[in-house]
Design an enzyme around this catalytic site. Structure first.
Site, mmCIF file in Angstrom:
data_model
loop_
_atom_site.group_PDB
_atom_site.id
_atom_site.type_symbol
_atom_site.label_atom_id
_atom_site.label_comp_id
_atom_site.label_asym_id
_atom_site.label_seq_id
_atom_site.Cartn_x
_atom_site.Cartn_y
_atom_site.Cartn_z
ATOM 1 N N SER A 43 0.802 -1.224 0.000
ATOM 2 C CA SER A 43 0.000 0.000 0.000
ATOM 3 C C SER A 43 0.835 1.274 0.000
ATOM 4 O O SER A 43 0.323 2.347 -0.279
ATOM 5 C CB SER A 43 -0.942 0.009 1.210
ATOM 6 O OG SER A 43 -0.214 0.156 2.417
ATOM 7 N N LYS A 118 0.908 4.496 6.909
ATOM 8 C CA LYS A 118 0.399 5.326 5.812
ATOM 9 C C LYS A 118 1.077 6.697 5.889
ATOM 10 O O LYS A 118 1.812 7.004 6.820
ATOM 11 C CB LYS A 118 -1.122 5.528 5.930
ATOM 12 C CG LYS A 118 -1.943 4.257 6.020
ATOM 13 C CD LYS A 118 -1.992 3.477 4.731
ATOM 14 C CE LYS A 118 -2.835 2.213 4.890
ATOM 15 N NZ LYS A 118 -2.753 1.347 3.680
#
Length: 278
Positions: A43, A118
């Site tokens: 990701s 993230k």
């Protein structure tokens, strides 16, 4: 004989004490200073690759219940809140420092408690939206420019053995898997790569997200392959991340391996050792 037995007993006791204090010291180090983190998914490509190993700087944002690790060893199954519950409550941090837009952050998922990594895109009070794959912050589009093409081999990756998603799909085993790469510059000047695979309505055209006080908006750099704050917690997403769920900031890759085990030395990525994360 009795003397030898006593000496043997003392040696065992000294070993037990040594192991005990070693575990205490290691636990304090992991709780207060740095936590190891292994990248399990794609990701955050191409900033972070599956198999990158890094240490999370816990001093960067101060401390909360999330600074304590989850402990799952044999019959022991302790959540961080059970260990450091005295920190929990009112979404506060001890000796806290404000994270900056663009930081790569490790945090605890607000619902599942799993560790995620993230990039911090939205600060408290911000309005975040994605329109036609372009990020808008407080109504203004971020600056992007062409970054060429990101190419990787189409093959099972990491311990999970999942192949990557490709913009040029379908791709045969061992073929070139391509993604569109852009260089994105956030309002505070932080510049980083992002990857796009193709148009995905739920990710590339969103409503306006208004970040509540004491919360943050997170996105993966691999924009079409990231479960992040664009998706509500009720549907398996991350949603807004409370300040107390932050664990720390990822600053530097220490080690990297493209294989399914550290023992596969021929898969080590020497060019990523000690690489700064931007």
């Amino acid at each position: 004989m009795a003397k030898k037995s006593k000496e043997g007993g003392n040696a065992i006791w000294e070993t037990i004490k040594t192991v005990f204090w070693a575990l205490i010291i290691a636990g304090l180090f992991r709780t207060l200073f740095f936590q190891p983190f292994w990248i399990p998914s794609g990701s955050m490509k191409d900033t972070l690759l599956i198999g990158d190993f890094l240490f999370v700087n816990k001093m960067a944002y101060g401390y909360s219940y999330a600074s304590c690790p989850n402990i799952h060893v044999g019959p022991i199954n302790l959540d961080a809140r059970q260990i450091c519950g005295f920190f929990d409550g009112e979404n506060k941090r001890w000796l806290g420092h404000e994270p900056q837009r663009g930081d790569v952050v490790v945090f605890r998922h607000p619902v599942s408690g799993e560790d995620y990594i993230k990039r911090l895109i939205g600060l408290p009070g911000d309005e975040i939206q994605v329109r036609d794959s372009l990020l808008y912050i407080n109504g203004k589009p971020v600056e992007v420019k062409d970054g060429g093409t990101f190419v990787e081999k189409y093959e099972p990756q990491g311990p999970q053995g999942r192949p990557p998603r490709c913009a040029n799909a379908p791709v045969g085993e061992g073929g070139e898997c391509k993604k569109f790469r852009l260089i994105e510059t956030l309002p505070n000047g932080v510049t980083h790569d992002i990857l796009n695979i193709g148009y995905m309505p739920s990710a590339d055209d969103t409503g306006v997200f208004r970040v509540p006080e004491g919360h943050y908006f997170m996105m993966g750099d691999n924009r079409d392959n990231s479960t992040d704050s664009r998706f509500a917690q009720s549907v398996g997403g991350v949603g807004f991340v409370p300040a107390e769920d932050l664990i720390g900031r990822a600053d530097r890759i220490i080690f990297s391996s493209a294989g399914r085990s550290l023992l596969y030395f021929w898969t080590w990525r020497a060019d990523r050792f000690f690489k700064k994360i931007v």
